[in-house]
Design an enzyme around this catalytic site. Structure first.
Site, mmCIF file in Angstrom:
data_model
loop_
_atom_site.group_PDB
_atom_site.id
_atom_site.type_symbol
_atom_site.label_atom_id
_atom_site.label_comp_id
_atom_site.label_asym_id
_atom_site.label_seq_id
_atom_site.Cartn_x
_atom_site.Cartn_y
_atom_site.Cartn_z
ATOM 1 N N ASP A 68 9.226 -21.676 -5.970
ATOM 2 C CA ASP A 68 7.791 -21.436 -6.114
ATOM 3 C C ASP A 68 7.474 -19.954 -5.880
ATOM 4 O O ASP A 68 6.321 -19.535 -5.986
ATOM 5 C CB ASP A 68 6.959 -22.355 -5.222
ATOM 6 C CG ASP A 68 7.231 -22.140 -3.748
ATOM 7 O OD1 ASP A 68 8.113 -21.325 -3.394
ATOM 8 O OD2 ASP A 68 6.541 -22.800 -2.931
ATOM 9 N N SER A 69 8.540 -19.144 -5.614
ATOM 10 C CA SER A 69 8.375 -17.689 -5.674
ATOM 11 C C SER A 69 7.940 -17.281 -7.071
ATOM 12 O O SER A 69 7.496 -16.152 -7.289
ATOM 13 C CB SER A 69 9.680 -16.979 -5.288
ATOM 14 O OG SER A 69 10.766 -17.489 -6.034
ATOM 15 N N ASP A 107 11.610 -26.526 -7.019
ATOM 16 C CA ASP A 107 10.855 -26.423 -5.762
ATOM 17 C C ASP A 107 9.602 -27.295 -5.818
ATOM 18 O O ASP A 107 8.859 -27.253 -6.806
ATOM 19 C CB ASP A 107 10.411 -24.957 -5.583
ATOM 20 C CG ASP A 107 10.662 -24.434 -4.183
ATOM 21 O OD1 ASP A 107 11.043 -25.226 -3.305
ATOM 22 O OD2 ASP A 107 10.495 -23.217 -3.997
ATOM 23 N N LYS A 137 13.743 -28.998 -3.856
ATOM 24 C CA LYS A 137 13.710 -28.317 -2.559
ATOM 25 C C LYS A 137 12.323 -28.472 -1.953
ATOM 26 O O LYS A 137 11.335 -28.479 -2.697
ATOM 27 C CB LYS A 137 14.046 -26.822 -2.706
ATOM 28 C CG LYS A 137 14.001 -26.064 -1.382
ATOM 29 C CD LYS A 137 14.559 -24.654 -1.492
ATOM 30 C CE LYS A 137 13.570 -23.628 -1.972
ATOM 31 N NZ LYS A 137 12.333 -23.498 -1.163
ATOM 32 N N GLU A 139 10.029 -27.435 1.898
ATOM 33 C CA GLU A 139 10.030 -26.656 3.141
ATOM 34 C C GLU A 139 9.769 -27.557 4.351
ATOM 35 O O GLU A 139 9.085 -28.566 4.235
ATOM 36 C CB GLU A 139 8.965 -25.548 3.066
ATOM 37 C CG GLU A 139 9.267 -24.525 1.994
ATOM 38 C CD GLU A 139 8.260 -23.378 1.953
ATOM 39 O OE1 GLU A 139 7.331 -23.340 2.795
ATOM 40 O OE2 GLU A 139 8.404 -22.511 1.075
ATOM 41 N N GLU A 205 15.806 -18.995 5.866
ATOM 42 C CA GLU A 205 15.154 -17.753 5.443
ATOM 43 C C GLU A 205 14.721 -16.933 6.648
ATOM 44 O O GLU A 205 14.015 -17.426 7.550
ATOM 45 C CB GLU A 205 13.938 -18.070 4.539
ATOM 46 C CG GLU A 205 13.238 -16.802 4.073
ATOM 47 C CD GLU A 205 12.328 -16.985 2.875
ATOM 48 O OE1 GLU A 205 12.272 -18.091 2.294
ATOM 49 O OE2 GLU A 205 11.657 -15.994 2.504
HETATM 50 O O1 KIV Z 1 10.810 -19.965 -3.802
HETATM 51 C C1 KIV Z 1 11.874 -19.371 -3.616
HETATM 52 O O2 KIV Z 1 12.330 -18.544 -4.415
HETATM 53 C C2 KIV Z 1 12.597 -19.663 -2.392
HETATM 54 C C3 KIV Z 1 13.809 -18.844 -2.093
HETATM 55 C C4 KIV Z 1 13.408 -17.525 -1.556
HETATM 56 C C5 KIV Z 1 14.742 -19.552 -1.204
HETATM 57 O O3 KIV Z 1 12.229 -20.518 -1.673
#
Ligand code: KIV
Length: 288
Positions: A68-69, A107, A137, A139, A205
């Site tokens: 989600d970056s 994510d 993924k 959090e 992280e």
């Molecule tokens: O969203 C993302 O790119 C991340 C990575 C920095 C692990 O969570």
């Protein structure tokens, strides 16, 4: 900036099944588990579109994260917080289409799993069914135990993410996590909680290198470090940071392997100069 790979000594990847391995089938979470048993390190990069993902796939990157970056590195938001599940589904589907070997991890964005396990299952199911990702993924450590457990019981592999969790930026800011005895113990509890819930890997992280090394020793699932020192089982970087496209000041943990921002800017200016000066197109670019 690091020299292009041609100028560097290539890493010996001959004994690493994930990077440089011969298989042409998609990598699975089982391969990731075996890599930890064999003590093999592996790289992960983010990807947000089919074309970039195809370049990384051809380069042998075994795991790609549709992070989600994308919010701040692809979609123009300031943080990851506004990213929606619709956006993540669309981006994840593009990355899956652009790859044939890498395991693609999608994510779950902020707001798509915090309500509880059932909401998490509904959201993850979309990423698996509509986008075709091989894992998701999310959090959180102890606080996400229930979500991880239900997803895994439902057949959806989960990569957990602890330490700095950017979706909580409004509450925790962008600060190193796990400093001090109490915070370190909490990080260890979070790591054990996600492993106990069935996660196949965990992102660490921005945590002190010594603590990340201890978590890596204690867990039987692989740790994926970002700003967590050299001793994690895998390393992840955001691709636009790693290739110098993001611009602005980079966090200390980013190693920049190219300067795409300059390369692309120079190319755009050269094109504009050609157009304005009447030197493009020429005869070879024209049809009659
Ligand atoms: O969203 C993302 O790119 C991340 C990575 C920095 C692990 O969570």
């Amino acid at each position: 900036m690091t020299q292009p790979s041609a100028a560097r000594k290539p890493a010996d990847s001959s004994s690493n099944a994930l990077y440089g391995g011969k298989g042409t089938r998609r990598i699975t979470v089982r391969d990731i588990t075996v890599a930890k048993e064999r003590g093999e390190k592996w790289p992960m990069l983010t990807a947000y579109d089919a074309m970039t993902a195809s370049v990384f796939d051809e380069a042998g990157i075994p795991v790609m994260l549709v992070g989600d970056s994308a919010g701040n590195c692809h979609l123009g938001y300031e943080t990851t917080v506004p990213v929606t599940l619709d956006e993540m589904t669309m981006l994840s589907a593009a990355v899956v289409r652009g790859t044939s070997r890498a395991l693609i991890v999608g994510d779950l964005p902020f707001g798509s799993y915090q309500e509880g396990p059932v909401q998490a299952l509904r959201s993850a199911t979309r990423l698996v069914k509509e986008a075709g990702v091989g894992a998701v993924k999310l959090e959180g450590g102890e606080r996400s135990h229930g979500q991880i457990r239900l997803l895994v019981e439902s057949g959806i592999p989960v990569m957990a993410h602890i330490g700095l969790t950017p979706q909580s930026v409004n509450a925790m800011g962008y600060r190193v996590q796990g400093r001090g005895e109490e915070a370190a113990q909490q990080l260890l509890r979070d790591a054990k909680a996600v492993q106990d819930a069935g996660a196949f890997a965990v992102v660490l992280e921005l945590v002190p290198a010594e603590l990340a090394a201890e978590v890596t020793r204690v867990l039987h699932i692989p740790t994926v470090g970002i700003g967590a020192g050299p001793e994690t089982d895998a390393q992840v970087l955001v691709w636009t940071d790693m290739l110098g496209l993001t611009g602005g000041k980079m966090p200390r943990f980013v190693k920049q392997y190219a300067d795409l921002r300059r390369v692309m800017g120079d190319a755009a200016k050269a094109f504009a100069d050609d157009v304005v000066g009447g030197t493009f197109p020429q005869e070879e670019h024209s049809v009659h």
